[in-house]
Design a protein around this motif. Structure first.
Motif, PDB file in Angstrom:
ATOM      1  N   VAL A 329       4.341  55.203  38.602  1.00 12.89           N
ATOM      2  CA  VAL A 329       5.071  55.806  39.725  1.00 12.89           C
ATOM      3  C   VAL A 329       4.283  55.510  41.001  1.00 12.89           C
ATOM      4  O   VAL A 329       3.192  56.039  41.211  1.00 12.89           O
ATOM      5  CB  VAL A 329       5.253  57.320  39.532  1.00 12.89           C
ATOM      6  CG1 VAL A 329       5.980  57.924  40.738  1.00 12.89           C
ATOM      7  CG2 VAL A 329       6.027  57.604  38.246  1.00 12.89           C
ATOM      8  N   SER A 330       4.826  54.652  41.827  1.00 12.57           N
ATOM      9  CA  SER A 330       4.086  54.231  43.026  1.00 12.57           C
ATOM     10  C   SER A 330       4.454  55.032  44.270  1.00 12.57           C
ATOM     11  O   SER A 330       3.677  55.076  45.230  1.00 12.57           O
ATOM     12  CB  SER A 330       4.328  52.742  43.284  1.00 12.57           C
ATOM     13  OG  SER A 330       5.709  52.466  43.375  1.00 12.57           O
ATOM     14  N   ASP A 331       5.633  55.656  44.265  1.00  9.27           N
ATOM     15  CA  ASP A 331       6.042  56.480  45.417  1.00  9.27           C
ATOM     16  C   ASP A 331       6.918  57.614  44.943  1.00  9.27           C
ATOM     17  O   ASP A 331       7.667  57.486  43.947  1.00  9.27           O
ATOM     18  CB  ASP A 331       6.817  55.648  46.445  1.00  9.27           C
ATOM     19  CG  ASP A 331       5.904  54.956  47.450  1.00  9.27           C
ATOM     20  OD1 ASP A 331       5.024  55.634  47.991  1.00  9.27           O
ATOM     21  OD2 ASP A 331       6.070  53.734  47.657  1.00  9.27           O
ATOM     22  N   PHE A 332       6.823  58.735  45.654  1.00 10.05           N
ATOM     23  CA  PHE A 332       7.681  59.889  45.406  1.00 10.05           C
ATOM     24  C   PHE A 332       8.377  60.230  46.723  1.00 10.05           C
ATOM     25  O   PHE A 332       7.732  60.281  47.778  1.00 10.05           O
ATOM     26  CB  PHE A 332       6.870  61.085  44.897  1.00 10.05           C
ATOM     27  CG  PHE A 332       7.717  62.218  44.404  1.00 10.05           C
ATOM     28  CD1 PHE A 332       8.181  62.228  43.097  1.00 10.05           C
ATOM     29  CD2 PHE A 332       8.062  63.271  45.241  1.00 10.05           C
ATOM     30  CE1 PHE A 332       8.970  63.277  42.634  1.00 10.05           C
ATOM     31  CE2 PHE A 332       8.841  64.315  44.792  1.00 10.05           C
ATOM     32  CZ  PHE A 332       9.306  64.326  43.479  1.00 10.05           C
ATOM     33  N   TYR A 333       9.696  60.455  46.651  1.00  8.13           N
ATOM     34  CA  TYR A 333      10.489  60.686  47.862  1.00  8.13           C
ATOM     35  C   TYR A 333      11.066  62.096  47.869  1.00  8.13           C
ATOM     36  O   TYR A 333      11.532  62.599  46.840  1.00  8.13           O
ATOM     37  CB  TYR A 333      11.641  59.677  47.936  1.00  8.13           C
ATOM     38  CG  TYR A 333      11.211  58.250  48.126  1.00  8.13           C
ATOM     39  CD1 TYR A 333      11.238  57.650  49.385  1.00  8.13           C
ATOM     40  CD2 TYR A 333      10.781  57.475  47.045  1.00  8.13           C
ATOM     41  CE1 TYR A 333      10.844  56.332  49.563  1.00  8.13           C
ATOM     42  CE2 TYR A 333      10.378  56.165  47.211  1.00  8.13           C
ATOM     43  CZ  TYR A 333      10.415  55.596  48.478  1.00  8.13           C
ATOM     44  OH  TYR A 333      10.034  54.289  48.645  1.00  8.13           O
ATOM     45  N   LEU A 334      11.032  62.703  49.029  1.00  5.78           N
ATOM     46  CA  LEU A 334      11.722  63.969  49.280  1.00  5.78           C
ATOM     47  C   LEU A 334      12.634  63.774  50.480  1.00  5.78           C
ATOM     48  O   LEU A 334      12.189  63.289  51.531  1.00  5.78           O
ATOM     49  CB  LEU A 334      10.722  65.089  49.560  1.00  5.78           C
ATOM     50  CG  LEU A 334       9.957  65.633  48.342  1.00  5.78           C
ATOM     51  CD1 LEU A 334       8.936  66.674  48.791  1.00  5.78           C
ATOM     52  CD2 LEU A 334      10.913  66.229  47.314  1.00  5.78           C
ATOM     53  N   ASP A 335      13.899  64.105  50.286  1.00  6.92           N
ATOM     54  CA  ASP A 335      14.894  63.930  51.358  1.00  6.92           C
ATOM     55  C   ASP A 335      14.858  62.497  51.899  1.00  6.92           C
ATOM     56  O   ASP A 335      14.883  62.260  53.113  1.00  6.92           O
ATOM     57  CB  ASP A 335      14.673  64.940  52.484  1.00  6.92           C
ATOM     58  CG  ASP A 335      14.912  66.361  52.010  1.00  6.92           C
ATOM     59  OD1 ASP A 335      15.780  66.546  51.132  1.00  6.92           O
ATOM     60  OD2 ASP A 335      14.226  67.267  52.496  1.00  6.92           O
ATOM     61  N   VAL A 339       6.616  60.703  50.289  1.00  7.18           N
ATOM     62  CA  VAL A 339       5.601  61.736  50.505  1.00  7.18           C
ATOM     63  C   VAL A 339       4.282  61.044  50.830  1.00  7.18           C
ATOM     64  O   VAL A 339       3.760  60.260  50.017  1.00  7.18           O
ATOM     65  CB  VAL A 339       5.452  62.618  49.253  1.00  7.18           C
ATOM     66  CG1 VAL A 339       4.317  63.622  49.448  1.00  7.18           C
ATOM     67  CG2 VAL A 339       6.761  63.328  48.943  1.00  7.18           C
ATOM     68  N   GLN A 340       3.747  61.323  52.020  1.00 14.34           N
ATOM     69  CA  GLN A 340       2.541  60.624  52.470  1.00 14.34           C
ATOM     70  C   GLN A 340       1.282  61.171  51.832  1.00 14.34           C
ATOM     71  O   GLN A 340       0.342  60.432  51.530  1.00 14.34           O
ATOM     72  CB  GLN A 340       2.436  60.728  54.009  1.00 14.34           C
ATOM     73  CG  GLN A 340       3.627  60.142  54.747  1.00 14.34           C
ATOM     74  CD  GLN A 340       3.749  58.643  54.527  1.00 14.34           C
ATOM     75  OE1 GLN A 340       2.773  57.955  54.268  1.00 14.34           O
ATOM     76  NE2 GLN A 340       4.972  58.139  54.606  1.00 14.34           N
ATOM     77  N   ASP A 341       1.264  62.464  51.580  1.00 15.79           N
ATOM     78  CA  ASP A 341       0.057  63.105  51.016  1.00 15.79           C
ATOM     79  C   ASP A 341       0.433  63.766  49.702  1.00 15.79           C
ATOM     80  O   ASP A 341       1.195  64.736  49.668  1.00 15.79           O
ATOM     81  CB  ASP A 341      -0.497  64.137  51.993  1.00 15.79           C
ATOM     82  CG  ASP A 341      -1.851  64.689  51.548  1.00 15.79           C
ATOM     83  OD1 ASP A 341      -2.276  64.363  50.417  1.00 15.79           O
ATOM     84  OD2 ASP A 341      -2.460  65.440  52.331  1.00 15.79           O
TER      85      ASP A 341
END
Length: 394
Positions: A329-335, A339-341
């Motif tokens: 999992v390289s990135d997690f998105y919200l809206d 998510v940067q942090d």
């Protein structure tokens, strides 16, 4: 692994490729509209048999899976134009057709395939809403008919023989959408086995492996196994890992079951239950295959035809990467925003090293960007996911 032939001015004349037979370094290729194309494997050249105005020539250009007898004669069935016997030595044809005045003729000129009965004749499968098969004797050229419709099998008027296979057990096996029929060649009797589908799919094609196990493809992505010894079925409803529309053709080799579908060529390892997929980018004829268009020669090579041409497979030299890649999992998105942090997420790790992310009630939209650590043909990596308590399947 793959040798592929596609349309060319001096090569394959027409597609789809509908069937094969092989004899003396020549591949006899049935096509839909181009008659029979003949590949000479010694010099990689093509020649052709097409319909002629001469009544003694090939009767039709829409040809179906053929067979070659011990004398080297080629038996070519056609769509609505009967059966042809071709002698390559004399280059002469004999046309065999339905006659309303002859009970020993074909039942119809609309044929689906022919199957060689060693040394003695041919089994003929029709494209009819009927459960009748025929046998043509090489001795007297007479046709005898056998019908499962005379049995109390609760047969529908719409039943249709999709495919048939002559096993090493002196049985002729054929399927309709929901039924597997067992015809005893010696006793001339029929038995019925109802095909159970976990997904409610109809049967489309079949083959038998060296263990006398029957493998049935469906109109969908379900594969069904029938054990001829204990007469039991086993369903593999999701092995192809894809929402394919139909399994068009099926064959076997020592490393598994090969499947031609509408979105690629699949190899199912019947020991590990793992599946590999091969696309046009891997050197195959294309991603769309054709109904019943497969053949296995005496050297174990497999032939699969489709809308782009045909592919010859050397199954013994194929190497499958045994190491399963890890999912990252390289990135997690919200809206819809990354998510940067990661410290802003509520993450917990359990004893099995599985991560849980807990969202607030107002964080209703989320997404993941995933990859893997396999960089060998990385475009072939496949991922599966599901939302528990919402989706039942991956």
């Amino acid at each position: 692994i793959f040798t592929t032939y596609q349309l060319s001015t001096e090569g394959l004349m027409k597609t789809p490729v509908s069937g094969f037979s092989v004899h003396d370094e020549k591949v006899w290729i049935s096509t839909e509209g181009g008659g029979v194309n003949i590949l000479n494997k010694k010099n990689d050249s093509f020649s052709y048999l097409t319909r002629s105005d001469n009544k003694d020539g090939l009767s039709g250009n829409y040809t179906k899976p053929s067979a070659i007898d011990k004398e080297g004669n080629i038996w070519v069935p056609t769509f609505r134009e009967g059966l042809n016997k071709y002698n390559p030595k004399t280059k002469q044809f004999i046309n065999i057709r339905y006659s309303s005045n002859n009970a020993s003729s074909l039942l119809s000129n609309d044929l689906r395939k022919v199957i060689l009965e060693p040394d003695s004749g041919l089994w003929i499968i029709y494209q009819l809403h009927s459960l009748k098969i025929s046998y043509l004797s090489f001795d007297n050229m007479k046709v005898t008919h056998f019908s499962a419709e005379t049995y109390d099998f609760n047969i529908s008027p719409q039943d249709y023989i999709f495919d048939a296979y002559r096993g090493d057990d002196d049985k002729l096996w054929f399927i309709t959408s929901e039924k597997l029929f067992e015809f005893d060649i010696n006793n001339k009797t029929f038995k019925l086995h109802s095909i159970p589908s976990q997904k409610g799919l109809s049967a489309s094609t079949l083959c038998m492996d060296d263990d006398n196990t029957i493998w049935i493809g469906t109109f969908g992505n379900e594969l069904i196994k029938f054990d001829t010894r204990n007469k039991s079925f086993t369903s593999y409803p999701d092995i192809l890992k894809s929402d394919i529309a139909e399994i068009y053709s099926i064959n076997w080799s020592n490393n598994g079951i090969w499947i031609g579908a509408n979105d690629g060529l699949y190899l199912f390892d019947k020991n590990s239950y793992k599946t590999s997929i091969f696309k046009e980018s891997d050197g195959t004829q294309g991603d769309v295959y054709y109904r019943l268009s497969t053949f296995k020669d005496d050297n174990g090579r497999l032939y699969f035809g489709g809308t782009g041409g045909f592919t010859i497979i050397e199954p013994n030299i194929i190497n499958i990467n045994p190491i399963e890649p890890n999912t990252i999992v390289s990135d997690f998105y919200l809206d819809y925003k990354p998510v940067q942090d990661i410290n802003n997420l509520k993450i917990s790790i359990d004893a099995n090293n599985s991560a849980t992310i807990r969202l607030n009630h107002n964080q209703q939209n989320f997404g993941l960007k995933i990859s893997s650590d396999n960089y060998l043909n990385s475009d072939k990596n496949q991922y599966k996911y599901r939302l528990r308590n919402y989706d039942k399947q991956w």
